[in-house]
Design a protein around this motif. Structure first.
Motif, PDB file in Angstrom:
ATOM      1  N   GLN A 111      35.928  48.759  34.382  1.00 18.21           N
ATOM      2  CA  GLN A 111      35.285  47.452  34.261  1.00 18.21           C
ATOM      3  C   GLN A 111      34.162  47.346  35.289  1.00 18.21           C
ATOM      4  OE1 GLN A 111      39.204  46.405  35.144  1.00 18.21           O
ATOM      5  NE2 GLN A 111      39.300  44.752  33.652  1.00 18.21           N
ATOM      6  N   TRP A 113      32.376  46.004  38.495  1.00 14.83           N
ATOM      7  CA  TRP A 113      33.095  45.645  39.727  1.00 14.83           C
ATOM      8  C   TRP A 113      33.423  44.166  39.807  1.00 14.83           C
ATOM      9  CZ3 TRP A 113      35.194  49.723  41.111  1.00 14.83           C
ATOM     10  CH2 TRP A 113      34.516  50.937  41.252  1.00 14.83           C
ATOM     11  N   LYS A 114      32.525  43.305  39.346  1.00  8.62           N
ATOM     12  CA  LYS A 114      32.775  41.863  39.448  1.00  8.62           C
ATOM     13  C   LYS A 114      33.909  41.411  38.533  1.00  8.62           C
ATOM     14  CE  LYS A 114      28.150  40.486  40.973  1.00  8.62           C
ATOM     15  NZ  LYS A 114      26.937  39.695  40.673  1.00  8.62           N
ATOM     16  N   GLU A 115      34.300  42.253  37.593  1.00  7.01           N
ATOM     17  CA  GLU A 115      35.406  41.912  36.685  1.00  7.01           C
ATOM     18  C   GLU A 115      36.584  42.870  36.839  1.00  7.01           C
ATOM     19  OE1 GLU A 115      34.100  40.949  32.571  1.00  7.01           O
ATOM     20  OE2 GLU A 115      32.103  41.425  33.331  1.00  7.01           O
ATOM     21  N   ARG A 117      39.846  44.715  37.159  1.00  5.62           N
ATOM     22  CA  ARG A 117      41.251  44.369  36.929  1.00  5.62           C
ATOM     23  C   ARG A 117      41.420  42.957  36.377  1.00  5.62           C
ATOM     24  NH1 ARG A 117      41.598  49.450  37.177  1.00  5.62           N
ATOM     25  NH2 ARG A 117      42.582  50.505  38.939  1.00  5.62           N
ATOM     26  N   GLU A 118      40.373  42.420  35.752  1.00  5.75           N
ATOM     27  CA  GLU A 118      40.494  41.129  35.100  1.00  5.75           C
ATOM     28  C   GLU A 118      40.828  41.308  33.622  1.00  5.75           C
ATOM     29  OE1 GLU A 118      37.121  38.654  36.037  1.00  5.75           O
ATOM     30  OE2 GLU A 118      37.617  38.610  38.168  1.00  5.75           O
ATOM     31  N   GLU A 119      40.822  40.218  32.848  1.00  2.58           N
ATOM     32  CA  GLU A 119      41.358  40.226  31.485  1.00  2.58           C
ATOM     33  C   GLU A 119      40.594  41.134  30.532  1.00  2.58           C
ATOM     34  OE1 GLU A 119      42.445  37.017  27.964  1.00  2.58           O
ATOM     35  OE2 GLU A 119      41.862  36.311  29.964  1.00  2.58           O
ATOM     36  N   ASN A 120      39.280  41.125  30.597  1.00  4.73           N
ATOM     37  CA  ASN A 120      38.478  41.954  29.692  1.00  4.73           C
ATOM     38  C   ASN A 120      38.576  43.412  30.123  1.00  4.73           C
ATOM     39  OD1 ASN A 120      36.611  43.188  28.056  1.00  4.73           O
ATOM     40  ND2 ASN A 120      34.940  41.780  28.501  1.00  4.73           N
ATOM     41  N   ARG A 121      39.182  44.239  29.269  1.00  5.40           N
ATOM     42  CA  ARG A 121      39.441  45.623  29.655  1.00  5.40           C
ATOM     43  C   ARG A 121      38.332  46.584  29.234  1.00  5.40           C
ATOM     44  NH1 ARG A 121      44.620  46.400  31.072  1.00  5.40           N
ATOM     45  NH2 ARG A 121      43.720  48.220  32.103  1.00  5.40           N
ATOM     46  N   LYS A 285      36.287  41.795  45.534  1.00  3.61           N
ATOM     47  CA  LYS A 285      35.148  41.563  44.648  1.00  3.61           C
ATOM     48  C   LYS A 285      33.854  41.632  45.453  1.00  3.61           C
ATOM     49  CE  LYS A 285      37.294  40.706  40.770  1.00  3.61           C
ATOM     50  NZ  LYS A 285      38.658  40.965  41.099  1.00  3.61           N
TER      51      LYS A 285
END
Length: 287
Positions: A111, A113-115, A117-121, A285
């Motif tokens: 992903q 870097w700003k996202e 391990r967030e929801e959007n894979r 982040k």
């Protein structure tokens, strides 16, 4: 140590010990590469995100060692998630380093870097990015291709859709933070694990439990941590610009006993990396 290698799934040999270059500017990097090569290193690790690929190239050209004797890794920017952008970035990396080919090219993160391990894979986008790496591999721009920071489901997404399997997954791994299940999954799928920050950017150096084991072998905590990863079958790429540290990091001619490996596997997890608790290496982040 410098002559020891692992063999990737395509038969390419990769030195077990490399030099990391994160947080070094071009001038520092070119000098670090020259110093490392003169000491005996043949494996240099950089990334588009480090903004020092030109320094790596300058270090290579001025090292006095033939290009084919060196193993050079760079990583595609984490934000590049489509075929054309990745393809263009590969050519830019080659131009910046002044190289005809890259030994190992890695997608830096599943992903941006700003996202991280967030929801959007980004499963679809990573398949597209991987296709670009496969094509670069087919035409000889790169000798091996891999991933970094990919979790098991990220890897399964690539494995289920790829033409050429990933040869490497470069992850954060060190004493007190060893993702054993991910390492086992990769090794079962012939994906070599590379350990970045194998000394946890110094966060383990004052750990009394680790120091007791290091003292037993008459080595430094840093040397013990590098040997630990090597005995798990991992490539290690400690970052340093200091020749003395480069030399010490290569003095690994000892073997940790099974009992002491178990002690090290169970050292309490380090939660805080201090000033280094940010990307492109650790789990914070971008500011």
């Amino acid at each position: 140590m410098f002559s020891e290698t692992f063999k990737l799934s395509n038969g390419v040999e990769i030195p077990k010990l490399g030099l990391g270059t994160w947080l070094l500017d071009d001038a520092q990097t070119s000098q670090a590469v020259r110093d490392a090569v003169s000491i005996g290193y043949r494996h240099i690790d950089t990334a588009q995100a480090y903004k020092n690929e030109a320094g790596v190239g300058e270090g290579i050209r001025s090292s006095g060692v033939a290009r084919e004797e060196l193993f050079i890794t760079t990583k595609v920017g984490a934000e590049l998630k489509n075929y054309d952008a990745v393809t263009q970035s590969i050519d830019e990396s080659l131009a910046k380093m002044g190289l005809d080919y890259i030994d190992l090219l890695i997608i830096h993160s599943p992903q941006p870097w700003k996202e991280f391990r967030e929801e959007n894979r980004y499963f679809g986008e990573n398949k597209e990015a991987w296709k670009s790496l496969e094509d670069a591999y087919k035409i000889g721009k790169v000798k091996a291709i891999g991933l970094s920071n990919f979790l098991q489901d990220d890897l399964e997404n690539i494995l289920a859709n790829c033409e050429i399997k990933p040869m490497v997954n470069q992850i954060l791994a060190h004493v007190s933070n060893t993702p054993f299940e991910l390492i086992e999954f990769c090794q079962k799928n012939d994906i070599l694990i590379e350990a970045y920050s194998p000394i946890a950017h110094g966060a383990v150096l004052d750990n009394p439990e680790i120091k007791v084991v290091a003292d037993k072998y008459g080595v430094s905590v840093a040397q013990l941590c590098l040997r630990y990863c090597l005995q798990l079958g991992l490539v290690v790429i400690p970052k340093t610009a200091k020749p003395d540290h480069m030399r010490n990091n290569a003095e690994l001619d000892f073997v940790i006993s099974d009992a002491d490996m178990e002690i090290l596997k169970n050292v309490e997890h380090i939660q805080n990396y201090g000033e280094h608790s940010f990307f492109p290496v650790f789990g914070g982040k971008l500011k």
